[in-house]
Design an enzyme around this catalytic site. Sequence first.
Site, PDB file in Angstrom:
ATOM      1  N   HIS A  64     -41.853 -10.743  40.221  1.00  0.00           N
ATOM      2  CA  HIS A  64     -41.459 -11.675  39.150  1.00  0.00           C
ATOM      3  C   HIS A  64     -42.474 -11.497  38.032  1.00  0.00           C
ATOM      4  O   HIS A  64     -43.641 -11.859  38.204  1.00  0.00           O
ATOM      5  CB  HIS A  64     -41.504 -13.123  39.634  1.00  0.00           C
ATOM      6  CG  HIS A  64     -40.628 -13.422  40.814  1.00  0.00           C
ATOM      7  ND1 HIS A  64     -39.385 -14.003  40.704  1.00  0.00           N
ATOM      8  CD2 HIS A  64     -40.825 -13.234  42.144  1.00  0.00           C
ATOM      9  CE1 HIS A  64     -38.849 -14.170  41.914  1.00  0.00           C
ATOM     10  NE2 HIS A  64     -39.705 -13.699  42.802  1.00  0.00           N
ATOM     11  N   PHE A  65     -42.046 -10.930  36.906  1.00  0.00           N
ATOM     12  CA  PHE A  65     -42.979 -10.699  35.806  1.00  0.00           C
ATOM     13  C   PHE A  65     -42.798 -11.709  34.667  1.00  0.00           C
ATOM     14  O   PHE A  65     -43.426 -11.623  33.621  1.00  0.00           O
ATOM     15  CB  PHE A  65     -42.882  -9.260  35.286  1.00  0.00           C
ATOM     16  CG  PHE A  65     -43.606  -8.243  36.174  1.00  0.00           C
ATOM     17  CD1 PHE A  65     -44.379  -8.637  37.258  1.00  0.00           C
ATOM     18  CD2 PHE A  65     -43.512  -6.875  35.900  1.00  0.00           C
ATOM     19  CE1 PHE A  65     -45.046  -7.713  38.059  1.00  0.00           C
ATOM     20  CE2 PHE A  65     -44.178  -5.942  36.685  1.00  0.00           C
ATOM     21  CZ  PHE A  65     -44.947  -6.356  37.769  1.00  0.00           C
ATOM     22  N   ARG A  66     -41.868 -12.675  34.839  1.00  0.00           N
ATOM     23  CA  ARG A  66     -41.827 -13.933  34.063  1.00  0.00           C
ATOM     24  C   ARG A  66     -41.436 -13.816  32.603  1.00  0.00           C
ATOM     25  O   ARG A  66     -41.416 -14.835  31.914  1.00  0.00           O
ATOM     26  CB  ARG A  66     -43.191 -14.633  34.122  1.00  0.00           C
ATOM     27  CG  ARG A  66     -43.770 -14.870  35.501  1.00  0.00           C
ATOM     28  CD  ARG A  66     -42.872 -15.681  36.369  1.00  0.00           C
ATOM     29  NE  ARG A  66     -43.534 -16.198  37.567  1.00  0.00           N
ATOM     30  CZ  ARG A  66     -42.872 -16.638  38.624  1.00  0.00           C
ATOM     31  NH1 ARG A  66     -41.539 -16.635  38.639  1.00  0.00           N
ATOM     32  NH2 ARG A  66     -43.506 -17.092  39.664  1.00  0.00           N
ATOM     33  N   LYS A 149     -28.894 -10.129  42.242  1.00  0.00           N
ATOM     34  CA  LYS A 149     -29.759 -10.951  43.106  1.00  0.00           C
ATOM     35  C   LYS A 149     -29.204 -12.366  43.117  1.00  0.00           C
ATOM     36  O   LYS A 149     -28.885 -12.921  42.063  1.00  0.00           O
ATOM     37  CB  LYS A 149     -31.185 -10.957  42.544  1.00  0.00           C
ATOM     38  CG  LYS A 149     -32.018 -12.209  42.844  1.00  0.00           C
ATOM     39  CD  LYS A 149     -32.649 -12.167  44.207  1.00  0.00           C
ATOM     40  CE  LYS A 149     -33.402 -13.457  44.572  1.00  0.00           C
ATOM     41  NZ  LYS A 149     -34.786 -13.508  44.172  1.00  0.00           N
ATOM     42  N   HIS A 181     -31.957 -14.247  48.370  1.00  0.00           N
ATOM     43  CA  HIS A 181     -32.957 -15.190  48.870  1.00  0.00           C
ATOM     44  C   HIS A 181     -32.192 -16.108  49.818  1.00  0.00           C
ATOM     45  O   HIS A 181     -31.399 -16.941  49.378  1.00  0.00           O
ATOM     46  CB  HIS A 181     -33.571 -15.980  47.713  1.00  0.00           C
ATOM     47  CG  HIS A 181     -34.601 -16.977  48.143  1.00  0.00           C
ATOM     48  ND1 HIS A 181     -35.891 -16.967  47.674  1.00  0.00           N
ATOM     49  CD2 HIS A 181     -34.546 -18.014  49.017  1.00  0.00           C
ATOM     50  CE1 HIS A 181     -36.578 -17.947  48.233  1.00  0.00           C
ATOM     51  NE2 HIS A 181     -35.773 -18.609  49.052  1.00  0.00           N
ATOM     52  N   HIS A 234     -37.619 -10.967  51.621  1.00  0.00           N
ATOM     53  CA  HIS A 234     -38.744 -11.669  52.269  1.00  0.00           C
ATOM     54  C   HIS A 234     -38.385 -12.389  53.575  1.00  0.00           C
ATOM     55  O   HIS A 234     -38.422 -13.617  53.662  1.00  0.00           O
ATOM     56  CB  HIS A 234     -39.440 -12.636  51.316  1.00  0.00           C
ATOM     57  CG  HIS A 234     -38.559 -13.403  50.360  1.00  0.00           C
ATOM     58  ND1 HIS A 234     -37.392 -14.013  50.744  1.00  0.00           N
ATOM     59  CD2 HIS A 234     -38.698 -13.644  49.040  1.00  0.00           C
ATOM     60  CE1 HIS A 234     -36.864 -14.600  49.692  1.00  0.00           C
ATOM     61  NE2 HIS A 234     -37.625 -14.388  48.658  1.00  0.00           N
ATOM     62  N   ASP A 305     -43.052  -9.585  46.418  1.00  0.00           N
ATOM     63  CA  ASP A 305     -42.661 -10.898  45.894  1.00  0.00           C
ATOM     64  C   ASP A 305     -43.776 -11.456  45.011  1.00  0.00           C
ATOM     65  O   ASP A 305     -44.105 -12.645  45.087  1.00  0.00           O
ATOM     66  CB  ASP A 305     -42.298 -11.872  47.024  1.00  0.00           C
ATOM     67  CG  ASP A 305     -41.599 -13.117  46.477  1.00  0.00           C
ATOM     68  OD1 ASP A 305     -41.237 -13.134  45.287  1.00  0.00           O
ATOM     69  OD2 ASP A 305     -41.427 -14.082  47.251  1.00  0.00           O
ATOM     70  N   HIS A 309     -48.189 -17.868  39.353  1.00  0.00           N
ATOM     71  CA  HIS A 309     -48.271 -19.162  38.666  1.00  0.00           C
ATOM     72  C   HIS A 309     -49.743 -19.343  38.314  1.00  0.00           C
ATOM     73  O   HIS A 309     -50.617 -18.809  39.012  1.00  0.00           O
ATOM     74  CB  HIS A 309     -47.821 -20.302  39.581  1.00  0.00           C
ATOM     75  CG  HIS A 309     -46.413 -20.174  40.062  1.00  0.00           C
ATOM     76  ND1 HIS A 309     -45.321 -20.459  39.266  1.00  0.00           N
ATOM     77  CD2 HIS A 309     -45.903 -19.788  41.255  1.00  0.00           C
ATOM     78  CE1 HIS A 309     -44.205 -20.253  39.958  1.00  0.00           C
ATOM     79  NE2 HIS A 309     -44.532 -19.834  41.170  1.00  0.00           N
ATOM     80  N   GLY A 324     -45.345 -19.636  45.171  1.00  0.00           N
ATOM     81  CA  GLY A 324     -45.438 -18.216  44.831  1.00  0.00           C
ATOM     82  C   GLY A 324     -46.883 -17.770  44.717  1.00  0.00           C
ATOM     83  O   GLY A 324     -47.769 -18.563  44.386  1.00  0.00           O
TER      84      GLY A 324
HETATM   85  O1  DOR Z   1     -42.348 -18.563  46.341  1.00  0.00           O
HETATM   86  C1  DOR Z   1     -41.505 -18.105  45.592  1.00  0.00           C
HETATM   87  N1  DOR Z   1     -41.734 -17.986  44.277  1.00  0.00           N
HETATM   88  N2  DOR Z   1     -40.323 -17.732  46.090  1.00  0.00           N
HETATM   89  C2  DOR Z   1     -39.287 -17.422  45.293  1.00  0.00           C
HETATM   90  O2  DOR Z   1     -38.225 -17.154  45.785  1.00  0.00           O
HETATM   91  C3  DOR Z   1     -39.444 -17.466  43.830  1.00  0.00           C
HETATM   92  C4  DOR Z   1     -40.837 -17.266  43.454  1.00  0.00           C
HETATM   93  C5  DOR Z   1     -41.101 -17.571  42.009  1.00  0.00           C
HETATM   94  O3  DOR Z   1     -40.362 -17.064  41.160  1.00  0.00           O
HETATM   95  O4  DOR Z   1     -42.056 -18.293  41.720  1.00  0.00           O
END
Ligand code: DOR
Length: 442
Positions: A64-66, A149, A181, A234, A305, A309, A324
């Site tokens: 996840h590169f946000r 996804k 997921h 995962h 994964d 944050h 995450g």
């Molecule tokens: O822990 C997680 N964080 N699981 C996910 O499926 C999404 C991810 C996130 O995008 O923060």
Amino acid sequence: MSATYELLLQGGTVVNQDGAGIRDIGISKGRIAAIGQLGSAKAAQTLDLKGLHVLPGVIDTQVHFREPGLEHKEDLASGSRAAVMGGVVGVFEMPNTKPLTTSAETLAAKVKAARNRMFCDFAFYVGGTRDNIADIPKLERLEGSAGIKVFMGSSTGDLLVDDEEHLDRIIGTISRRAAFHAEDEARLKARMHIRRKGDPTSHPEWRDPEAAMLATTQLVRLAEKHRRRVHVLHLSTAEEVIYLKDHKAWASVEVTPHHLTLVGPECYQRLGTFAQMNPPVRDERARAALWAGIADGTVDVLGSDHAPHTAEEKHHTYPDSHSGMTGVQTLVPTMLDHVAKGRLSLSRFVDLTSAGPARLFGLEGKGRIAAGYDADLTIVDLKRTETITNSWIQSKSQWTPYDGVKIQGWPVGTVVRGAMAMWQGQLAASATGVPIRFHEAQ
Ligand code: DOR
């Protein structure tokens, strides 16, 4: 006349479909031109890799590169810097951005934003929703699309398809392998009261193995009904490993280094909410089952994964803390440490991180050290011991659950299509990532 290459890698131990042996690799025009004893060849640049191992480039099939929308946590440039610093040559990025990546336009915007900014190659998953099912055949085939996804249970962001009718329609519509997921939303909702304020050890009690099993069995049932390929992201429970062992015809399986390395309740006592992710890190029984799934082949690929944050967001009191952990930069070192400790072989690591992704997702010219393939390489020092620290982490969020952990095995070079994206901890001057190409897409 001796051959001339743009880059000649000499004397490393090459680990590929031919086993492991000391070989030179000659690279021209971003591809592998020759493998063998190339001592008499000339090259614009020659690197002596004696004592190092040369692996097919590691592809991380879940990050996840946000970007767009959550750039205070990460962006495509910082995330891909972390990737190549950790020996990763390519990533599949997730659609729970803001706006969500659920259309041709939002996908094209990501591809555009990634060019000349990402240090590794890239593909982007497109979120499957109740509203874009008719578009799936087109969305699966666009340049830069990793396929579809689906979040069956809610996690970070607003993507969710939690009813059988729409899941059935999505799975009946896909033609590429789609990623899921798998946690059951109804069960997650019904058990929210189980969460104890300030106590992240209640996270795996709330999101329990039954929630994962309910969704995984539903998913596989629909995949078998439609004869379509699904990818269970995962995997976290012993029950799923046991079940999926008997349902491999249409379902592929990912595990994360976190679920293989961390264990509850110890990780929650030590790391608190910094160990919180979805699906949760569970107990020793679950971790042992995932390792058994690695050993017997049930598991197809490793994905980090990487879900950054900020430390501030992670510090909120549970359950307001964000789920995450970072992982793209620590995938290679943490897994090489497992190799050093004898938990998996180097060839199985290669299978999980390059041949596996190529086999599951049909990558064009990637996933193998062989003549004609992209010169994507992860160069590692299996003897080197290092302590992972937050200060090494390139992610904007600047923390790792492995801060202070001493490991053996370290990525020292990342070669992306013949260019050194990282060498001895130094990042390349420019970002040269391009979209990964798939046999089943443009
Ligand atoms: O822990 C997680 N964080 N699981 C996910 O499926 C999404 C991810 C996130 O995008 O923060």
